[in-house]
Scaffold this motif. Sequence first.
Motif, PDB file in Angstrom:
ATOM      1  N   PHE A   1       4.352  10.146  17.783  1.00  0.00           N
ATOM      2  CA  PHE A   1       3.332  11.307  17.886  1.00  0.00           C
ATOM      3  C   PHE A   1       2.184  10.845  18.844  1.00  0.00           C
ATOM      4  CE2 PHE A   1       5.993  12.797  14.378  1.00  0.00           C
ATOM      5  CZ  PHE A   1       6.444  13.973  15.044  1.00  0.00           C
ATOM      6  N   THR A   2       1.821   9.589  18.932  1.00  0.00           N
ATOM      7  CA  THR A   2       0.833   9.345  20.037  1.00  0.00           C
ATOM      8  C   THR A   2       1.226   9.093  21.302  1.00  0.00           C
ATOM      9  OG1 THR A   2       0.841   7.120  19.490  1.00  0.00           O
ATOM     10  CG2 THR A   2      -0.502   8.401  18.002  1.00  0.00           C
ATOM     11  N   GLY A   3       0.923   9.700  22.198  1.00  0.00           N
ATOM     12  CA  GLY A   3       1.089   9.709  23.512  1.00  0.00           C
ATOM     13  C   GLY A   3      -0.071  10.151  24.527  1.00  0.00           C
TER      14      GLY A   3
ATOM     15  N   LEU B   1       5.280   2.787   3.946  1.00  0.00           N
ATOM     16  CA  LEU B   1       4.372   2.345   5.247  1.00  0.00           C
ATOM     17  C   LEU B   1       5.060   2.196   6.704  1.00  0.00           C
ATOM     18  CD1 LEU B   1       1.355   1.286   5.844  1.00  0.00           C
ATOM     19  CD2 LEU B   1       2.508  -1.274   5.185  1.00  0.00           C
ATOM     20  N   PRO B   2       6.270   1.561   6.954  1.00  0.00           N
ATOM     21  CA  PRO B   2       6.984   1.500   8.312  1.00  0.00           C
ATOM     22  C   PRO B   2       7.338   2.776   8.602  1.00  0.00           C
ATOM     23  CG  PRO B   2       8.021   0.118   6.639  1.00  0.00           C
ATOM     24  CD  PRO B   2       7.171   0.830   5.761  1.00  0.00           C
ATOM     25  N   LEU B   3       7.572   3.987   7.888  1.00  0.00           N
ATOM     26  CA  LEU B   3       7.956   5.312   8.034  1.00  0.00           C
ATOM     27  C   LEU B   3       6.702   5.927   8.763  1.00  0.00           C
ATOM     28  CD1 LEU B   3       9.916   7.574   8.147  1.00  0.00           C
ATOM     29  CD2 LEU B   3       9.004   8.095   5.923  1.00  0.00           C
ATOM     30  N   PHE B   4       5.580   5.649   7.924  1.00  0.00           N
ATOM     31  CA  PHE B   4       4.271   6.449   8.518  1.00  0.00           C
ATOM     32  C   PHE B   4       3.828   5.716  10.138  1.00  0.00           C
ATOM     33  CE2 PHE B   4      -0.355   5.869   8.808  1.00  0.00           C
ATOM     34  CZ  PHE B   4      -0.786   7.000   8.704  1.00  0.00           C
TER      35      PHE B   4
END
Length: 62
Positions: free
Chosen positions: A56-58, A46-49
């Motif tokens: 990758f959001t920007g 979960l933390p990795l996700f």
Amino acid sequence: MLDKIQQQSITPLTSSFNYFITKKRLAMKTKQPNTKRINSLQWALLPLFGCGVLLFTGRTYA
């Protein structure tokens, strides 16, 4: 290569399946999954996700 093509394929009269391997596969299929391990792996991922989503959001400006 031509020798391989010209050879006649001989079908064996016995099964090529190994009894031990088949028995092992059936035992693995009927085994109950370890829910503690599965849950711990899910919580660990979960933390990795979350980091991947943030990475990758920007915003892109054109």
